[in-house]
Design an enzyme around this catalytic site. Structure first.
Site, PDB file in Angstrom:
ATOM      1  N   ASP A 120       5.147   0.158  -7.310  1.00 49.39           N
ATOM      2  CA  ASP A 120       4.492  -0.603  -6.247  1.00 49.39           C
ATOM      3  C   ASP A 120       3.488   0.257  -5.487  1.00 49.39           C
ATOM      4  OD1 ASP A 120       6.696   0.862  -5.276  1.00 49.39           O
ATOM      5  OD2 ASP A 120       6.724  -0.287  -3.423  1.00 49.39           O
ATOM      6  N   GLU A 121       2.516  -0.417  -4.917  1.00 45.49           N
ATOM      7  CA  GLU A 121       1.546   0.153  -3.979  1.00 45.49           C
ATOM      8  C   GLU A 121       0.813   1.371  -4.541  1.00 45.49           C
ATOM      9  OE1 GLU A 121       3.476  -1.364   0.210  1.00 45.49           O
ATOM     10  OE2 GLU A 121       4.104   0.584  -0.535  1.00 45.49           O
TER      11      GLU A 121
END
EC number: 3.2.1.52
Length: 599
Positions: free
Chosen positions: A372-373
C-alpha cells in the site's frame, strides 16, 4: 411470521413455567427484583416477597427472551434453546474426546479453556454453590487429524444439550475438525449463566444448534510498528477474538517507524530498527502467540509490508530511497518516509531471508505482502532508479512506475514461494497497482487476494469482482478503528474521522457491497493502525466494536443493529469477565431495562 410469533410466546410461557418448577425458593431467597420476559424483552419489577413464584435473575431471563438468547455471534442454522434451566455443579464438568488424532493437544487445550470460561461466568469474589447436576461434554471430531487453517476448511458444528439422568446433563458437540468443535464449545459456554439470586450456575437444557459461518475470513489487523504492543496484550486480543469466533489475527509487524520482528538471518534490521531491546518479538514469543491462537481457532497471519512503509532498521543496507526525506509530505503520507529500491538485486536476498524467518515461526496458510501507499515521487527522487527505468525503456511516467512496481512484486513473489516452500495465497492492499482497469496485467487472480481499504462504495470493488478477484473487506469508512481521534500531525481530527460506532460496523455488509459476486468475498477485517494506540488503549479501541464485525461476518444477519443491541450489551459484560477492558457503550441501567434506551 404470525406462526413464528405464536410459537415464540408459547415457548416463553413454557420456559417460565419450568424455570419456576426447577428453581425452588429457599428460606434465604429474598431478592428485591424479578425479571420477566415480555414481548421479547426482560422487564424489571419488584419481587413480591409473598409470592409463591421464585424470582428470575436477569441473565436467566435474557438466556431465553429472544430467538438467540445471549449467543454472540448468532447461529446461522436451526437454533432451539430448549425449555429448561438446570442447576449445575461447577466442580463436576467432564470433557470426553470421542475420536483421537493429531488434534488431541488442541482438543485438550480447548477443553481446559472451556472450563475456565465457565468459571468466569461467576462474579469475582463469589463462590457458587456446588450442588447441582454434573455436566459431561462429548466432543465428536470427525477428522481428528486436521490441525491446519485453510480458506476452505469446515468450521461448522452441531450442539446438543439434554439430560442424561436426574443427576447429569450431557452436551455433545459434533464437528468435522477441531475448529468446528472449538466453536461449539464457545457456544456451549454461553449457554451457562450465573444465577445471582440463588448463587448457582445454570445451563440451558434440551438445546439444538446447527451453526456455521458465512465467510471463511474474519479478522482483526493490529499494527505493532507505529507503537509496540506487549505479547500479553496481543494474547488478550486473541482471547477476545476466540470469544466471538473471529479467526484471523493479521499482524502488521513492521513499518517505516520500527522493525520489532526479530530476523535471525538479518538481525541488524531489528538491532537498529526496534524502539529498544525489550520492544521486540523474538521467535520464541512469536511461536507462543501462534500456538495460543491455534488453540483458540485463530490463525496468526504475518504481513511484511513492501515496497513502501520501510525505513528504521534499513539505514545502512543501501537498499532504500527517500528515508526520512523532508518535507515528508512531498514523498509519503506520514513520517518517516522510506521505500525499498527495486533495482538492487541484493534486496531480494534480504526479502527471502525475512520471509524464511516468518515462515519458520508463523506456520501460516496465507501471507500478506502489503503493497500500500507506494509513492512514485519517492522512487523518482533516486537517480539510480531513474537510470534503471530509462535503460529498460520504460520512461518516467506513472505507467512506467507501475512496471517498476510489478518488477519488484514479481521477484518478491518468487522469493516468498521459495521461502514458504509452497505457492500459498498472497494478499495485497488495494492500490494503484490493483486498479481494475489494469490489475490483470500485473497480478494473477489465482495467486492474489485483494484487501480493500478504501470506502465501501468504491467502484474498484465491483471492478475487481467482475474480473474474478477474491476480496477481503476493510473499508475504512466502517472498519478503521483508529478513526475519530485528534490529529497526530497538525491540528484538528485525524484523516478518517469521525469515530465509528459499533452500529455502523454491524451494518457494514460485504454481501450488500458485492451483490451477485458475494461468493468472491472471503470476509472482512477491522484494522487498528497504531499511530495513536498501544497496549494501554488496545482493548477499548477494539472492543466491543470488533464483536459487531464478528456477528456480521459469521451470520450476515438480515436484521439491523437494533435487533442485536440487547445481546451486544451482554457481550460487552462477558468480555469484561474474560479480563478484557472494552469501551462502555451504554449505562448499565439500559442493560437492566431493555427497550428504554432506544431513540
Amino acid at each position: 411470521m404470525v406462526h413464528k410469533m405464536w410459537r415464540h410466546k408459547l415457548f416463553l410461557n413454557i420456559i417460565y413455567l419450568f424455570i419456576i418448577l426447577q428453581c425452588v425458593n429457599t428460606a434465604e431467597d429474598h431478592p428485591a427484583w424479578n425479571w420477566k420476559c415480555e414481548d421479547g424483552k426482560c422487564s424489571k419489577t419488584k419481587h413480591d416477597q409473598q409470592s409463591p413464584e421464585p424470582a428470575l435473575s436477569l441473565e436467566a431471563c435474557k438466556l431465553f427472551c429472544n430467538e438467540f438468547g445471549l449467543l454472540w455471534p448468532r447461529p446461522t442454522g436451526n437454533t432451539d434453546l430448549g425449555r429448561f434451566l438446570s442447576k449445575i455443579n461447577i466442580n463436576n464438568i467432564e470433557i470426553q474426546i470421542e475420536k483421537r488424532g493429531r488434534s488431541d493437544d488442541l482438543m485438550n487445550a480447548a477443553g481446559q479453556r472451556f472450563k475456565q470460561l465457565v468459571s468466569k461466568a461467576v462474579p469475582k469474589g463469589v463462590t457458587p454453590k456446588t450442588t447441582g447436576k454434573s455436566v459431561y461434554v462429548y466432543l465428536v471430531n470427525n477428522n481428528p487429524d486436521v490441525t491446519d487453517f485453510s480458506l476452505d476448511f469446515d468450521e461448522s458444528y452441531t450442539l446438543r444439550v439434554s439430560p442424561e439422568s436426574t443427576e447429569r446433563i450431557n452436551a455433545t458437540i459434533f464437528g468435522n475438525n477441531f475448529f468446528g468443535i472449538r466453536h461449539g464449545m464457545e457456544t456451549l459456554s454461553q449457554l451457562i449463566v450465573f444465577d445471582d439470586i440463588r448463587n448457582h450456575l445454570l445451563i440451558a437444557r434440551d438445546v439444538t444448534i446447527d451453526d456455521k459461518p458465512v465467510y471463511p475470513y474474519r479478522g482483526i489487523l493490529l499494527d505493532t510498528a507505529r507503537n509496540y504492543y506487549s505479547v500479553e496484550s496481543i494474547k488478550a486480543t486473541i482471547e477476545a477474538m476466540a470469544a466471538v469466533k473471529l479467526n484471523t489475527f493479521h499482524w502488521h509487524i513492521t513499518d517505516s517507524q520500527s522493525f520489532p520482528f526479530v530476523s535471525s538471518r538479518r538481525p541488524e534490521l531489528t538491532k537498529y530498527g526496534a524502539y529498544g531491546p525489550s520492544k521486540v518479538y523474538p521467535a520464541a514469543a512469536l511461536r507462543e502467540v501462534v500456538r495460543f491462537g491455534r488453540e483458540r481457532g485463530v490463525r496468526v497471519l504475518p504481513e511484511f509490508d513492501a515496497p513502501a512503509h520501510v525505513g528504521e532498521g534499513w539505514q545502512d543496507s543501501g537498499l532504500t530511497v527517500c528515508f526520512k526525506a523532508e518535507p515528508w509530505a512531498s514523498y509519503c503520507v506520514e513520517p518517516p518516509c522510506g521505500q525499498l529500491n527495486p533495482t538492487k538485486e541484493e534486496l531480494y536476498n534480504y526479502l527471502e531471508d525475512i520471509y524464511k524467518d516468518m515462515a519458520e515461526v508463523f506456520d501460516t496458510d496465507l501471507f500478506h505482502m502489503g503493497g500500500d501507499e507506494v509513492s512514485e515521487r519517492c522512487w523518482n527522487s533516486s537517480q539510480q532508479i531513474q537510470q534503471f527505468m530509462l535503460e529498460n525503456r520504460w520512461g518516467l511516467d506513472r505507467a512506467s512506475y507501475l512496471k517498476l512496481w510489478n518488477y519488484f512484486q514479481t521477484k518478491a513473489q518468487d522469493r516468498a514461494y521459495k521461502a514458504f516452500g509452497k505457492r500459498l495465497p498472497l494478499i495485497l492492499w488495494t492500490s494503484t497497482l490493483t486498479e481494475f482497469s489494469h490489475v490483470e496485467n500485473f497480478l494473477n487472480k489465482d495467486d492474489y487476494i485483494i484487501q480493500v481499504w478504501t470506502t465501501g462504495v468504491d467502484p474498484q470493488i465491483k471492478g475487481l469482482l467482475e474480473k474474478g478477484y477474491r476480496l477481503i473487506m476493510s473499508n475504512y469508512d466502517a472498519l478503521y478503528f483508529d478513526c475519530g481521534y485528534g490529529a497526530w500531525v497538525g491540528s484538528g481530527n485525524n484523516w478518517c474521522s469521525p469515530y465509528i460506532g459499533w452500529q455502523k460496523v454491524y451494518e457494514n455488509s460485504p454481501m450488500q457491497m458485492a451483490q451477485e459476486y458475494s461468493n468472491q468475498v472471503l470476509g472482512g477485517e477491522a484494522a487498528l493502525w497504531s499511530e495513536q494506540a498501544d497496549s494501554a488503549t488496545l482493548d477499548a479501541r477494539l472492543w466491543p466494536r470488533a464483536a459487531a464485525l464478528a456477528e456480521r461476518l459469521w451470520a450476515e444477519p438480515d436484521t439491523t443493529w437494533h435487533h442485536a443491541e440487547a445481546r451486544m450489551l451482554h457481550l460487552r459484560e462477558r468480555l469484561v469477565r474474560l479480563g478484557i477492558q472494552p469501551e462502555s457503550i451504554e449505562p448499565e441501567w439500559c442493560y437492566q431495562n431493555e427497550g428504554y434506551c432506544y431513540a
